[in-house]
Scaffold this motif. Structure first.
Motif, PDB file in Angstrom:
ATOM      1  N   ARG A 164      -7.654  -1.666 -63.342  1.00 41.75           N
ATOM      2  CA  ARG A 164      -7.538  -0.490 -64.222  1.00 41.75           C
ATOM      3  C   ARG A 164      -6.345   0.373 -63.838  1.00 41.75           C
ATOM      4  O   ARG A 164      -5.670   0.928 -64.697  1.00 41.75           O
ATOM      5  N   GLU A 165      -6.125   0.481 -62.521  1.00 40.12           N
ATOM      6  CA  GLU A 165      -5.044   1.363 -62.075  1.00 40.12           C
ATOM      7  C   GLU A 165      -3.667   0.803 -62.413  1.00 40.12           C
ATOM      8  O   GLU A 165      -2.748   1.554 -62.713  1.00 40.12           O
ATOM      9  N   HIS A 166      -3.535  -0.508 -62.324  1.00 40.22           N
ATOM     10  CA  HIS A 166      -2.189  -1.073 -62.407  1.00 40.22           C
ATOM     11  C   HIS A 166      -1.891  -1.798 -63.705  1.00 40.22           C
ATOM     12  O   HIS A 166      -0.823  -2.359 -63.865  1.00 40.22           O
ATOM     13  N   SER A 167      -2.850  -1.863 -64.599  1.00 40.24           N
ATOM     14  CA  SER A 167      -2.552  -2.572 -65.850  1.00 40.24           C
ATOM     15  C   SER A 167      -3.091  -1.772 -67.016  1.00 40.24           C
ATOM     16  O   SER A 167      -3.863  -0.834 -66.836  1.00 40.24           O
ATOM     17  N   GLN A 168      -2.676  -2.149 -68.188  1.00 38.82           N
ATOM     18  CA  GLN A 168      -3.143  -1.468 -69.401  1.00 38.82           C
ATOM     19  C   GLN A 168      -4.137  -2.357 -70.136  1.00 38.82           C
ATOM     20  O   GLN A 168      -4.331  -2.210 -71.340  1.00 38.82           O
ATOM     21  N   LEU A 169      -4.748  -3.316 -69.414  1.00 36.27           N
ATOM     22  CA  LEU A 169      -5.618  -4.277 -70.083  1.00 36.27           C
ATOM     23  C   LEU A 169      -6.844  -3.592 -70.674  1.00 36.27           C
ATOM     24  O   LEU A 169      -7.294  -2.561 -70.177  1.00 36.27           O
ATOM     25  N   SER A 170      -7.384  -4.212 -71.717  1.00 36.63           N
ATOM     26  CA  SER A 170      -8.579  -3.650 -72.342  1.00 36.63           C
ATOM     27  C   SER A 170      -9.791  -3.947 -71.474  1.00 36.63           C
ATOM     28  O   SER A 170      -9.784  -4.863 -70.655  1.00 36.63           O
ATOM     29  N   GLU A 171     -10.855  -3.167 -71.685  1.00 38.06           N
ATOM     30  CA  GLU A 171     -12.062  -3.332 -70.878  1.00 38.06           C
ATOM     31  C   GLU A 171     -12.635  -4.740 -71.008  1.00 38.06           C
ATOM     32  O   GLU A 171     -13.181  -5.286 -70.055  1.00 38.06           O
ATOM     33  N   ALA A 172     -12.525  -5.333 -72.188  1.00 34.29           N
ATOM     34  CA  ALA A 172     -13.083  -6.673 -72.395  1.00 34.29           C
ATOM     35  C   ALA A 172     -12.394  -7.686 -71.491  1.00 34.29           C
ATOM     36  O   ALA A 172     -13.034  -8.541 -70.873  1.00 34.29           O
ATOM     37  N   ILE A 173     -11.067  -7.589 -71.402  1.00 36.19           N
ATOM     38  CA  ILE A 173     -10.335  -8.527 -70.549  1.00 36.19           C
ATOM     39  C   ILE A 173     -10.639  -8.240 -69.081  1.00 36.19           C
ATOM     40  O   ILE A 173     -10.843  -9.155 -68.287  1.00 36.19           O
ATOM     41  N   ILE A 174     -10.682  -6.966 -68.741  1.00 37.67           N
ATOM     42  CA  ILE A 174     -10.980  -6.603 -67.356  1.00 37.67           C
ATOM     43  C   ILE A 174     -12.329  -7.180 -66.946  1.00 37.67           C
ATOM     44  O   ILE A 174     -12.483  -7.741 -65.871  1.00 37.67           O
ATOM     45  N   GLU A 175     -13.294  -7.113 -67.861  1.00 35.89           N
ATOM     46  CA  GLU A 175     -14.614  -7.639 -67.529  1.00 35.89           C
ATOM     47  C   GLU A 175     -14.541  -9.121 -67.199  1.00 35.89           C
ATOM     48  O   GLU A 175     -15.144  -9.592 -66.238  1.00 35.89           O
ATOM     49  N   LYS A 176     -13.750  -9.862 -67.999  1.00 38.86           N
ATOM     50  CA  LYS A 176     -13.619 -11.307 -67.752  1.00 38.86           C
ATOM     51  C   LYS A 176     -13.000 -11.559 -66.379  1.00 38.86           C
ATOM     52  O   LYS A 176     -13.458 -12.419 -65.625  1.00 38.86           O
ATOM     53  N   ILE A 177     -11.947 -10.799 -66.073  1.00 35.06           N
ATOM     54  CA  ILE A 177     -11.290 -11.003 -64.775  1.00 35.06           C
ATOM     55  C   ILE A 177     -12.265 -10.706 -63.640  1.00 35.06           C
ATOM     56  O   ILE A 177     -12.396 -11.476 -62.694  1.00 35.06           O
ATOM     57  N   VAL A 178     -12.979  -9.584 -63.765  1.00 38.81           N
ATOM     58  CA  VAL A 178     -13.897  -9.195 -62.694  1.00 38.81           C
ATOM     59  C   VAL A 178     -14.951 -10.272 -62.489  1.00 38.81           C
ATOM     60  O   VAL A 178     -15.250 -10.666 -61.355  1.00 38.81           O
ATOM     61  N   LEU A 179     -15.504 -10.787 -63.583  1.00 37.26           N
ATOM     62  CA  LEU A 179     -16.538 -11.811 -63.451  1.00 37.26           C
ATOM     63  C   LEU A 179     -15.975 -13.075 -62.807  1.00 37.26           C
ATOM     64  O   LEU A 179     -16.629 -13.718 -61.987  1.00 37.26           O
ATOM     65  N   MET A 180     -14.730 -13.415 -63.153  1.00 37.77           N
ATOM     66  CA  MET A 180     -14.097 -14.589 -62.538  1.00 37.77           C
ATOM     67  C   MET A 180     -13.962 -14.405 -61.029  1.00 37.77           C
ATOM     68  O   MET A 180     -14.246 -15.311 -60.247  1.00 37.77           O
ATOM     69  N   LYS A 181     -13.509 -13.214 -60.649  1.00 39.80           N
ATOM     70  CA  LYS A 181     -13.312 -12.983 -59.217  1.00 39.80           C
ATOM     71  C   LYS A 181     -14.655 -12.991 -58.480  1.00 39.80           C
ATOM     72  O   LYS A 181     -14.767 -13.504 -57.369  1.00 39.80           O
ATOM     73  N   LEU A 182     -15.667 -12.398 -59.114  1.00 41.18           N
ATOM     74  CA  LEU A 182     -16.979 -12.388 -58.481  1.00 41.18           C
ATOM     75  C   LEU A 182     -17.527 -13.800 -58.352  1.00 41.18           C
ATOM     76  O   LEU A 182     -18.137 -14.165 -57.345  1.00 41.18           O
ATOM     77  N   GLU A 183     -17.293 -14.610 -59.384  1.00 45.85           N
ATOM     78  CA  GLU A 183     -17.744 -15.995 -59.338  1.00 45.85           C
ATOM     79  C   GLU A 183     -17.058 -16.730 -58.186  1.00 45.85           C
ATOM     80  O   GLU A 183     -17.668 -17.522 -57.470  1.00 45.85           O
ATOM     81  N   ALA A 184     -15.784 -16.428 -57.973  1.00 45.05           N
ATOM     82  CA  ALA A 184     -15.025 -17.102 -56.920  1.00 45.05           C
ATOM     83  C   ALA A 184     -15.632 -16.838 -55.546  1.00 45.05           C
ATOM     84  O   ALA A 184     -15.573 -17.698 -54.668  1.00 45.05           O
ATOM     85  N   VAL A 185     -16.216 -15.648 -55.354  1.00 44.85           N
ATOM     86  CA  VAL A 185     -16.832 -15.377 -54.055  1.00 44.85           C
ATOM     87  C   VAL A 185     -18.346 -15.576 -54.115  1.00 44.85           C
ATOM     88  O   VAL A 185     -19.054 -15.287 -53.155  1.00 44.85           O
ATOM     89  N   GLY A 186     -18.825 -16.066 -55.253  1.00 46.25           N
ATOM     90  CA  GLY A 186     -20.236 -16.425 -55.356  1.00 46.25           C
ATOM     91  C   GLY A 186     -21.187 -15.254 -55.473  1.00 46.25           C
ATOM     92  O   GLY A 186     -22.363 -15.383 -55.157  1.00 46.25           O
ATOM     93  N   LEU A 187     -20.706 -14.106 -55.934  1.00 46.74           N
ATOM     94  CA  LEU A 187     -21.583 -12.936 -55.981  1.00 46.74           C
ATOM     95  C   LEU A 187     -21.630 -12.310 -57.377  1.00 46.74           C
ATOM     96  O   LEU A 187     -21.745 -11.097 -57.507  1.00 46.74           O
ATOM     97  N   ARG A 188     -21.563 -13.159 -58.400  1.00 40.62           N
ATOM     98  CA  ARG A 188     -21.565 -12.616 -59.753  1.00 40.62           C
ATOM     99  C   ARG A 188     -22.848 -11.832 -60.015  1.00 40.62           C
ATOM    100  O   ARG A 188     -22.874 -10.875 -60.775  1.00 40.62           O
ATOM    101  N   GLY A 189     -23.946 -12.274 -59.347  1.00 45.87           N
ATOM    102  CA  GLY A 189     -25.228 -11.604 -59.558  1.00 45.87           C
ATOM    103  C   GLY A 189     -25.282 -10.199 -58.981  1.00 45.87           C
ATOM    104  O   GLY A 189     -26.185  -9.435 -59.290  1.00 45.87           O
ATOM    105  N   ALA A 190     -24.294  -9.837 -58.152  1.00 39.51           N
ATOM    106  CA  ALA A 190     -24.370  -8.539 -57.461  1.00 39.51           C
ATOM    107  C   ALA A 190     -23.535  -7.477 -58.140  1.00 39.51           C
ATOM    108  O   ALA A 190     -23.318  -6.413 -57.578  1.00 39.51           O
ATOM    109  N   LYS A 191     -23.102  -7.738 -59.371  1.00 38.25           N
ATOM    110  CA  LYS A 191     -22.088  -6.834 -59.921  1.00 38.25           C
ATOM    111  C   LYS A 191     -22.580  -5.412 -60.174  1.00 38.25           C
ATOM    112  O   LYS A 191     -21.796  -4.488 -60.170  1.00 38.25           O
ATOM    113  N   ASP A 192     -23.882  -5.255 -60.364  1.00 38.04           N
ATOM    114  CA  ASP A 192     -24.362  -3.905 -60.660  1.00 38.04           C
ATOM    115  C   ASP A 192     -24.874  -3.162 -59.434  1.00 38.04           C
ATOM    116  O   ASP A 192     -25.367  -2.039 -59.536  1.00 38.04           O
TER     117      ASP A 192
END
Lengths: 258, 277, 158
Positions: free
Chosen positions: B113-141
């Motif tokens: 959010r700080e460094h890009s102008q991406l929309s929230e929808a895209i940011i959500e996809k990126i965040v989920l991808m990164k969480l999946e990479a570390v195996g903690l997608r279930g912990a996002k909330d």
């Protein structure tokens, strides 16, 4: 010889501390929060600096107003001058107690919390982490807190004086039987917008500046350990309280003595 | 420095000298970090490994010497240039350094959010991808306070790779972890490096873990590099200091005793003082 | 990022603060001259102004018609000059108007009492900047007592 050396060392430490404080101040003031990203940050801080201080301000304001009315009444009634209760309460609240007491409470409530929060962010490497993310912590963390304090304290002081006057009205008019019309009209006759209200607001802006500066600097400059944070928190409250009282004297001398 | 060197090495440290007060931490130290590899920097505690990472990140400035990152000399950069350079690196702090006032999801979304102008929808996809990479997608909330130490570090890792940096600096990633989460982090560092082609610098003193993932190892002690090479080369190093460190011997080239006057002399002196009282 | 509740509370806080400041300025302070309402200036010289102060009220038969805006000494004769800031709606004082410095109650504040003079064809109205000629100085308690004792003393002589 050693004493002179340690005196020199102390002096140098104080000067370099002041220098760091000025750097923090300048960077915080330079970063007026921008609309898109800054507004939510400022909101958050207005909440934790302003809204959370509201309760203590209102409660203390009411009680101080009530006590002022009680004490003032017993003294004034001896001269048959209880009609002057209104202006006495209003002037002491607007000129002195409102800005000063709310600044002291603010230092205790918001200032110490701020120092602890920033100190904790430093101790848990959150500030370093921001820096490594190429985000300036002064802009992201310090500036919104600074501005929130600037906005909050004059409002809090206004609320303090207002509820104080209402508390005094409660005691003086509803309980002790001073005439309500006299209470307000004599007050209106004696209180001047520019001299009393505006000067009170100016005072609280100055106090906000002092308290926020000390709180932010102490947090940012503290030793990143538990003892460091607790020491910084204590010295925030002590130093900002002392400086508020000292500045109040100076400001009062400048504003009200001619 | 020839251009071929700078192509293969992402970070190049030349004749670095750093002092803290009077104490010299590094004395004319040189080392280079190859691109796309996992490089470990090992050494006993207190020799300034974390300081080295901060020097690379430009948070502190050295006394003298060059720190080249992608060809740019970090200590000489202006503030704006430094911030620009930092966008290509990220650092995993020992404590994780998650922002306590926001949820896991917001923590990872924060740098984006700080460094890009991406929309929230895209940011959500990126965040989920990164969480999946570390195996903690279930912990996002979850809130950071609800995470265990190992999970917090994995979340911090997800945040560190949120902007796809070229360089990740790991500060003691294994310290204070149970064996299972240690294993998870070892695997993550390796796989992130292989899959994304990241350059990693791991600062640690956990010998066995480092040996298992590092492509190249520097051992730093006594203000300079005392040994370097691939894990196999290090194992067969003949230097007494390196051997002591790798094998974890209590006494050796690094003495068990901190520098002190002669033991017997100090005891007797104290004793005689007490007698005279 | 910021929840609705926080925004709501912040809004409430700011509104409350502004309301308090507004109420202070309207209900607690006199909202008259402060804002620089329409007014004009007259001058008056007094031998003695007693306890008169800047911002003391100017009254006609008890009604406030303005305030003292400045007190200074005349450059030449060193007699106190009081500047009267009179509200614009009272702009027809005749030249025969007199002012005196009076005291509200025994120990109260001093104020300027204005006696509007008679209106006649031969007498013009006071223009902004004019001096009111007919002035009575403040009564100073010590002088009063002195006069009283003096007259008592001379009375016994007879």
């Amino acid at each position: 010889m050693q004493q002179i050396q340690s005196l020199g060392k102390k002096t140098l430490q104080i000067i370099s501390g002041l220098g760091r404080a000025v750097i923090i101040l300048v960077s915080a003031l330079m970063h007026v929060p921008n609309i898109r990203k800054g507004t939510p940050l400022l909101m958050q801080q207005l909440y934790s600096v302003g809204v959370l201080s509201l309760l203590i301000i209102i409660v203390s304001g009411v009680f101080i107003g009530m006590v002022l009315a009680l004490q003032g009444y017993t003294i004034l009634v001896g001269y048959g001058a209880e009609a002057s209760l209104g202006p006495m309460v209003a002037l002491s609240l607007l000129r002195e107690l409102g800005p000063v007491v709310s600044a002291l409470l603010f230092a205790g409530r918001a200032g110490s919390a701020l120092t602890a929060e920033i100190g904790l962010m430093k101790a848990t490497e959150q500030l370093s982490s921001l820096e490594m993310m190429a985000i300036d912590p002064l802009r992201r963390v310090i500036a919104p807190r600074f501005w929130a304090g600037f906005i909050s304290l004059p409002l809090l002081a206004g609320i303090f004086s207002m509820v104080g006057i209402l508390g005094a009205h409660l005691v003086g008019v509803d309980w002790l039987g001073v005439d309500g019309g006299t209470f307000w009209s004599v007050m209106q006759d004696q209180v001047d917008f520019q001299k009393d209200i505006l000067n009170g607001v100016i005072k609280s802006i100055v106090f906000a500046f002092v308290v926020m500066w000390i709180a932010v600097y102490k947090g940012y400059d503290c030793e990143p350990t538990s003892e460091g944070i607790s020491r910084a928190t204590t010295s925030t409250v002590v130093q900002s309280s002392l400086l508020v009282l000292f500045l109040d004297f100076i400001l009062t001398a400048l504003m009200f003595v001619k | 420095m020839t251009s071929s060197v700078s192509e293969t090495n992402l970070v190049e440290i030349e004749n670095l000298t750093f002092k803290r007060g009077e104490r010299v931490i590094f004395d004319k130290m040189s080392l280079s970090i190859p691109k796309g590899k996992v490089t470990a920097i090992m050494g006993p505690s207190g020799i300034g490994k974390t300081t080295l990472l901060r020097l690379i990140g430009g948070q502190i400035k050295p006394e003298s010497g060059n720190i080249l990152f992608a060809g740019k000399n970090i200590p000489l950069l202006s503030r704006a240039e430094l911030y620009e350079a930092r966008k290509q690196m990220s650092m995993l702090f020992q404590s994780g350094a998650l922002f306590t006032e926001m949820s896991v999801y917001d923590n990872i979304a924060f740098p984006i959010r700080e460094h890009s102008q991406l929309s929230e929808a895209i940011i959500e996809k990126i965040v989920l991808m990164k969480l999946e990479a570390v195996g903690l997608r279930g912990a996002k909330d979850l809130q950071p306070s609800e995470l265990s130490g190992g999970m917090a570090r994995r979340i911090a890792l997800a945040r560190a790779i949120a902007l796809d940096p070229e360089l990740i600096l790991y500060d003691e990633p294994f310290a204070g972890q149970d064996p299972i989460s240690m294993g998870v982090i070892v695997r993550l560092i390796r796989s992130l490096s292989d899959a994304l082609g990241l350059t990693s610098i791991v600062v640690s003193h956990d010998v066995s873990e480092v040996m298992s993932i590092a492509d190249y190892i520097y051992i730093v002690a006594e203000k300079k590099v005392i040994g370097h090479g691939t894990p196999d080369q290090i194992r067969n190093d003949s230097s007494a200091l390196v051997r002591q460190f790798i094998n974890g011997e209590a006494d050796g080239a690094v003495p068990f005793h901190y520098e002190a006057p002669a033991y017997s002399g100090e005891l007797i002196k104290k004793h005689s003082k007490e007698l005279t009282k | 990022m910021v929840s609705k509740k926080v925004e709501l509370l912040v809004g409430f806080f700011v509104a409350l603060g502004l309301a308090a400041l507004l109420m202070l300025s309207l209900k607690v302070a006199n909202s008259g001259m402060g804002g620089g309402g329409e007014s004009y200036q007259l001058f008056a010289k007094f031998d003695n102004i007693g306890g008169l102060k800047v911002r003391s009220p100017i009254k006609v038969g008890g009604v406030v018609v303005g305030r003292v805006s400045n007190i200074s000494l005349d450059d030449q004769d060193y007699i106190p000059v009081v500047t009267l800031e009179i509200y614009q709606q009272y702009n027809k004082f005749s030249e025969a108007t007199s002012v005196s410095i009076l005291t509200a109650g025994l120990l109260g504040e001093q104020y300027l009492g204005v006696q509007p003079g008679f209106v006649h064809e031969s007498v013009g109205t006071l223009q902004p900047g004019d001096f009111i000629e007919d002035t009575k100085p403040a009564l100073v308690l010590e002088e009063l007592i002195g006069q009283f004792l003096f007259s008592q003393g001379s009375g016994e002589d007879k």
